[in-house]
Design a protein around this motif. Sequence first.
Motif, short mmCIF file in Angstrom:
data_model
loop_
_atom_site.label_atom_id
_atom_site.label_comp_id
_atom_site.label_asym_id
_atom_site.label_seq_id
_atom_site.Cartn_x
_atom_site.Cartn_y
_atom_site.Cartn_z
N MET A 12 0.85 -1.04 -0.19
CA MET A 12 -0.02 -0.07 -0.06
C MET A 12 0.67 1.37 0.07
O MET A 12 1.99 1.24 0.76
N LEU A 13 0.43 2.33 -0.75
CA LEU A 13 0.78 3.57 -0.54
C LEU A 13 -0.11 4.35 -0.18
O LEU A 13 -1.28 4.49 -0.66
N SER A 14 -0.01 5.29 0.72
CA SER A 14 -0.96 6.08 1.44
C SER A 14 -0.33 7.54 1.91
O SER A 14 0.70 7.65 2.21
N THR A 15 -1.27 8.59 2.04
CA THR A 15 -1.00 9.77 2.59
C THR A 15 -1.67 9.97 4.04
O THR A 15 -2.72 9.36 4.29
N HIS A 16 -1.32 11.03 4.46
CA HIS A 16 -1.93 11.44 5.65
C HIS A 16 -2.15 12.93 6.13
O HIS A 16 -1.06 13.81 5.38
N LYS A 17 -3.25 13.47 6.26
CA LYS A 17 -3.30 14.74 6.63
C LYS A 17 -2.37 15.56 7.49
O LYS A 17 -1.96 16.80 7.01
N ASP A 18 -1.78 15.02 8.42
CA ASP A 18 -0.82 15.38 9.13
C ASP A 18 0.67 15.54 8.63
O ASP A 18 1.70 16.02 9.22
N ARG A 19 0.82 14.75 7.27
CA ARG A 19 1.84 14.77 6.70
C ARG A 19 1.57 15.10 5.10
O ARG A 19 2.28 14.34 4.17
N PRO A 20 1.51 16.45 4.94
CA PRO A 20 1.04 16.55 3.43
C PRO A 20 2.35 16.77 2.70
O PRO A 20 3.41 16.94 3.18
N GLY A 21 2.33 16.10 1.40
CA GLY A 21 3.26 16.27 0.49
C GLY A 21 4.18 14.99 0.81
O GLY A 21 5.28 14.97 0.04
N ASN A 22 3.68 14.16 1.65
CA ASN A 22 4.56 12.72 1.89
C ASN A 22 3.88 11.53 1.63
O ASN A 22 2.31 11.61 1.76
N VAL A 23 4.35 10.52 1.17
CA VAL A 23 3.68 9.32 0.96
C VAL A 23 4.31 8.12 2.05
O VAL A 23 5.74 8.15 2.01
N THR A 24 3.34 7.32 2.48
CA THR A 24 4.07 6.11 3.12
C THR A 24 3.92 4.82 2.54
O THR A 24 2.89 4.74 1.86
N LEU A 25 5.12 4.05 2.16
CA LEU A 25 5.23 2.91 1.57
C LEU A 25 5.04 1.83 2.65
O LEU A 25 5.74 1.77 3.42
N SER A 26 4.19 0.95 2.26
CA SER A 26 4.10 -0.30 3.18
C SER A 26 4.43 -1.64 2.30
O SER A 26 3.81 -1.96 1.17
N THR A 27 5.42 -2.38 2.82
CA THR A 27 5.69 -3.73 2.21
C THR A 27 5.54 -4.71 3.38
O THR A 27 5.72 -4.38 4.53
N ALA A 28 6.02 -6.14 2.87
CA ALA A 28 6.16 -7.05 4.02
C ALA A 28 7.31 -6.65 4.87
O ALA A 28 7.12 -6.92 6.06
N ASN A 29 8.37 -5.95 4.34
CA ASN A 29 9.34 -5.98 5.29
C ASN A 29 9.83 -4.46 5.40
O ASN A 29 10.98 -4.42 5.78
N ARG A 30 9.22 -3.60 4.81
CA ARG A 30 9.65 -2.24 4.62
C ARG A 30 8.58 -1.01 5.15
O ARG A 30 7.63 -1.14 4.42
N LEU A 31 8.74 -0.12 5.85
CA LEU A 31 7.93 1.02 5.97
C LEU A 31 8.76 2.34 5.94
O LEU A 31 9.79 2.29 6.54
N ALA A 32 8.58 2.91 4.78
CA ALA A 32 9.00 4.27 4.54
C ALA A 32 8.26 5.44 4.13
O ALA A 32 7.11 5.26 3.72
N GLU A 33 8.85 6.49 4.27
CA GLU A 33 8.06 7.80 3.87
C GLU A 33 8.71 8.67 3.14
O GLU A 33 10.05 8.94 3.22
N PHE A 34 8.36 9.12 1.94
CA PHE A 34 9.22 10.08 0.97
C PHE A 34 8.37 10.95 0.39
O PHE A 34 7.21 11.07 0.39
N PRO A 35 9.03 12.12 -0.30
CA PRO A 35 8.10 13.10 -0.85
C PRO A 35 7.39 12.67 -1.96
O PRO A 35 8.09 12.05 -2.79
N GLY A 36 6.10 12.93 -2.29
CA GLY A 36 5.52 12.50 -3.28
C GLY A 36 3.90 13.00 -3.24
O GLY A 36 3.24 13.32 -2.51
N ASN A 37 3.33 12.31 -4.35
CA ASN A 37 1.73 12.48 -4.36
C ASN A 37 1.32 11.34 -4.96
O ASN A 37 1.85 10.91 -5.91
#
Length: 253
Positions: A162-187
């Motif tokens: 999954m790739l998701s965004t959150h209201k409290d972190r505008p301009g950032n995307v959270t990446l979810s994989t089986a073994n990785r959780l990362a946040e990076f700039p994007g839309n």
Amino acid sequence: MFPIYLYEDNREQRESYQKTINNTVMINEYAMELIVATTNQQEILADMSQRRDGLFFLDMEIGENEQAGLELASEIRQQLPLAKIVFITTHDELSFVTLERRIAPLDYILKDQSAEQITQKIAKDIKLTQQMLEKTSDQLPEVFSYKIGTRLFTLALADVIMLSTHKDRPGNVTLSTANRLAEFPGNLSAIADKHPSLFRCDKSALVNLSHVQSFDSQKRELLLDGGIKCDVSFRRTRELNKILKNADGDCLK
């Protein structure tokens, strides 16, 4: 053009290797190019941050640092999992360290050989890389890439849950994989355009439907691998039900 990099601090050797690389590419008309030939690893790191792959000829010892090439190789392997790495070195005793660090080099070229032998080995590794590219060009999995600062990270799109965004972190995307959780700039809109196979659950989430466990259409809640949950908008629920039913033939809740 497929990029080639050379990391060598001996000027005479560097010029000789450059000539061999350029001649091999030109004579065989490979879609390759020697991008950087340097003693400064930052030049290589800066350019490769924009790439997904490459062929790297690395001297193991630069100046007084006997493991400079090894350290650079570790960084290359982390950022570019598909990279082809060749060590040109006098330190064959460090081959075990490359196993420990899981660098998996394509080749070792020892400098105690004749200049002609080294030339032949460099040309052979370039040709081998070309053959690998030809064999895998139609089989390569779709790749997902993202940047954090100047560092580029890549993984198979199939691994993205999954790739998701959150209201409290505008301009950032959270990446979810089986073994990785990362946040990076994007839309998400730009990502959705680039990877249309991802399903847009709502304005704040893209999911890989190959990781679906179940979908509760009454709650409009999607359960994904790893226990990850995602709300689905009313507008997308009907479409999602249709996709999932066509995929497995089962009636969903």
